[in-house]
Motif scaffolding. Structure first.
Motif, PDB file in Angstrom:
ATOM      1  N   ALA A 224     -10.528  -6.613  10.763  1.00  0.00           N
ATOM      2  CA  ALA A 224     -11.102  -6.435   9.434  1.00  0.00           C
ATOM      3  C   ALA A 224      -9.956  -6.456   8.433  1.00  0.00           C
ATOM      4  O   ALA A 224      -9.179  -5.508   8.340  1.00  0.00           O
ATOM      5  N   GLU A 225      -9.826  -7.555   7.728  1.00  0.00           N
ATOM      6  CA  GLU A 225      -8.711  -7.702   6.801  1.00  0.00           C
ATOM      7  C   GLU A 225      -9.011  -6.956   5.504  1.00  0.00           C
ATOM      8  O   GLU A 225     -10.040  -7.172   4.868  1.00  0.00           O
ATOM      9  N   THR A 226      -8.140  -6.060   5.127  1.00  0.00           N
ATOM     10  CA  THR A 226      -8.220  -5.411   3.825  1.00  0.00           C
ATOM     11  C   THR A 226      -6.895  -5.612   3.108  1.00  0.00           C
ATOM     12  O   THR A 226      -5.833  -5.587   3.730  1.00  0.00           O
ATOM     13  N   THR A 227      -6.969  -5.835   1.836  1.00  0.00           N
ATOM     14  CA  THR A 227      -5.766  -6.020   1.026  1.00  0.00           C
ATOM     15  C   THR A 227      -5.776  -4.977  -0.078  1.00  0.00           C
ATOM     16  O   THR A 227      -6.382  -5.189  -1.148  1.00  0.00           O
ATOM     17  N   PRO A 228      -5.138  -3.825   0.152  1.00  0.00           N
ATOM     18  CA  PRO A 228      -5.114  -2.793  -0.884  1.00  0.00           C
ATOM     19  C   PRO A 228      -4.477  -3.314  -2.170  1.00  0.00           C
ATOM     20  O   PRO A 228      -3.505  -4.079  -2.139  1.00  0.00           O
ATOM     21  N   THR A 229      -5.045  -2.900  -3.292  1.00  0.00           N
ATOM     22  CA  THR A 229      -4.495  -3.257  -4.602  1.00  0.00           C
ATOM     23  C   THR A 229      -4.210  -1.979  -5.367  1.00  0.00           C
ATOM     24  O   THR A 229      -4.952  -0.990  -5.257  1.00  0.00           O
ATOM     25  N   THR A 230      -3.140  -1.994  -6.138  1.00  0.00           N
ATOM     26  CA  THR A 230      -2.711  -0.797  -6.861  1.00  0.00           C
ATOM     27  C   THR A 230      -2.648  -1.075  -8.356  1.00  0.00           C
ATOM     28  O   THR A 230      -2.183  -2.134  -8.776  1.00  0.00           O
ATOM     29  N   SER A 231      -3.111  -0.111  -9.141  1.00  0.00           N
ATOM     30  CA  SER A 231      -3.024  -0.205 -10.594  1.00  0.00           C
ATOM     31  C   SER A 231      -2.638   1.151 -11.154  1.00  0.00           C
ATOM     32  O   SER A 231      -2.828   2.183 -10.501  1.00  0.00           O
ATOM     33  N   GLU A 232      -2.067   1.134 -12.345  1.00  0.00           N
ATOM     34  CA  GLU A 232      -1.726   2.377 -13.033  1.00  0.00           C
ATOM     35  C   GLU A 232      -2.821   2.677 -14.052  1.00  0.00           C
ATOM     36  O   GLU A 232      -3.188   1.817 -14.857  1.00  0.00           O
ATOM     37  N   HIS A 233      -3.372   3.879 -13.983  1.00  0.00           N
ATOM     38  CA  HIS A 233      -4.395   4.294 -14.942  1.00  0.00           C
ATOM     39  C   HIS A 233      -3.915   5.568 -15.610  1.00  0.00           C
ATOM     40  O   HIS A 233      -3.991   6.645 -15.033  1.00  0.00           O
ATOM     41  N   GLN A 234      -3.349   5.411 -16.817  1.00  0.00           N
ATOM     42  CA  GLN A 234      -2.743   6.543 -17.519  1.00  0.00           C
ATOM     43  C   GLN A 234      -1.743   7.237 -16.596  1.00  0.00           C
ATOM     44  O   GLN A 234      -0.784   6.635 -16.164  1.00  0.00           O
ATOM     45  N   GLY A 235      -1.989   8.489 -16.243  1.00  0.00           N
ATOM     46  CA  GLY A 235      -1.012   9.190 -15.415  1.00  0.00           C
ATOM     47  C   GLY A 235      -1.302   9.152 -13.937  1.00  0.00           C
ATOM     48  O   GLY A 235      -0.755   9.957 -13.172  1.00  0.00           O
ATOM     49  N   THR A 236      -2.133   8.208 -13.494  1.00  0.00           N
ATOM     50  CA  THR A 236      -2.514   8.173 -12.080  1.00  0.00           C
ATOM     51  C   THR A 236      -2.329   6.771 -11.514  1.00  0.00           C
ATOM     52  O   THR A 236      -2.740   5.786 -12.118  1.00  0.00           O
ATOM     53  N   LYS A 237      -1.712   6.706 -10.334  1.00  0.00           N
ATOM     54  CA  LYS A 237      -1.597   5.456  -9.582  1.00  0.00           C
ATOM     55  C   LYS A 237      -2.818   5.357  -8.673  1.00  0.00           C
ATOM     56  O   LYS A 237      -3.025   6.212  -7.806  1.00  0.00           O
TER      57      LYS A 237
END
Length: 316
Positions: A224-237
């Protein structure tokens, strides 16, 4: 409509493979030195979390779902859909597989079980069983019958911070020395394939479910391929670990300062793995600490998270 986070009292389950990490790492008052599972956010009848604050204090999550469905957006589905656990694999879990919804509803009368694991901690050299090497159902049957476990089972290394998506039909097992947060469909149906010939406290071998396991296993194995993605939302990653429209979406929040979120799901499940902080709605402010678990209900349209904390968050 409540705008109060629903903090929950977990339920603990003894397991032959359990240990003491739920006490040692999270400070829980565990029932024994073989405590394998913390059912942290659960409306399943085999382990119901209880609300410990606010207007619904004393109700179980299942009672609240059945009696006050508007708290969860009035969803027209019979059962609370998700279950959050923390698992302490002090020794290897049995090799197992879960059915999909169609098979489970027909044969077990409940949902199937697709799940995922966030590795909270793992000893050096830890691994898990994820998948198999059989190319056909006949080969799968033969390898099981002949006990060719080393040839059949696919082992992969794991370390702290890893994430694995485990769809129904996947042969799998957590192995010794892993501490895991599991997000899953609300189901307790497991088919054991192999249990290392272990005996329970009464000296009995634990039941295997080989016919059912063969019937539900995906052959050949598919990662099961998953590709985590990360973003910055104000003070939270915010890291999106998996987004499956059929079952659930799971995030990792790394909170470092005040962040305002809009509610974009019927409700959210939140588990605090590290640190502490607070959550503010129009109705007030509540503090949270490591080892807390809570649900943000439909009535909360916007909320603020503040502090220094790591959380795993999920929704349908």
């Amino acid at each position: 409509m409540t705008m109060t986070p629903l903090f929950l009292k977990p339920v603990f389950q003894d397991r032959i493979w359990g240990g003491t990490q739920l006490r040692d790492e999270f400070g829980y008052d565990i029932p024994s030195d073989k405590t394998g599972e913390c059912w942290a956010i659960s409306a399943h009848p085999n382990g119901e979390s209880e609300v410990v604050n606010g207007p619904y204090q004393g109700k179980t999550l299942r009672e609240l779902w059945n009696e006050q469905r508007d708290v969860f957006g009035g969803l027209d589905i019979p059962h609370f859909p998700l279950l959050t656990k923390i698992l302490d694999a002090n020794t290897d879990l049995s090799v197992q597989v879960h059915p999909d919804d169609t098979y489970a509803l027909e044969h077990e009368g409940e949902l199937g079980k697709t799940e995922c694991w966030y590795i909270i901690d793992a000893k050096e050299g830890a691994e898990m069983i994820y998948g198999h090497h059989a190319s056909s159902e006949e080969e799968l049957k033969d390898m099981i019958k002949d006990g060719r476990w080393d040839d059949l089972l696919r082992r992969v290394p794991v370390q702290k911070g890893d994430f694995f998506y485990v769809p129904s039909g996947t042969i799998h097992a957590l192995c010794e020395g892993t501490l895991v947060l599991e997000t899953q469909q609300s189901s307790d149906t497991t088919y054991r394939v192999y249990d290392y010939d272990r005996k329970d406290d009464q000296g009995h071998a634990r039941e295997l479910h080989l016919r059912q396991a063969v019937e539900v296993t995906t052959v050949p194995h598919q990662d099961a391929e998953t590709t985590p993605t990360t973003s910055e939302h104000q003070g939270t990653k915010v890291t999106t670990l998996v987004k499956d429209p059929q079952f659930f979406t799971v995030y990792r929040w790394e909170v470092t300062s005040e962040t305002t979120f809009a509610m974009e799901a019927p409700f959210l499940l939140v588990s605090v793995l590290e640190g502490k902080g607070s959550i503010t709605t129009n109705e007030g402010t509540w503090s949270f600490n490591k080892a807390d678990h809570f649900v943000l209900p439909t009535g909360i349209k916007e909320y603020k998270i503040n502090g220094m904390a790591e959380c795993i968050v999920s929704h349908i």
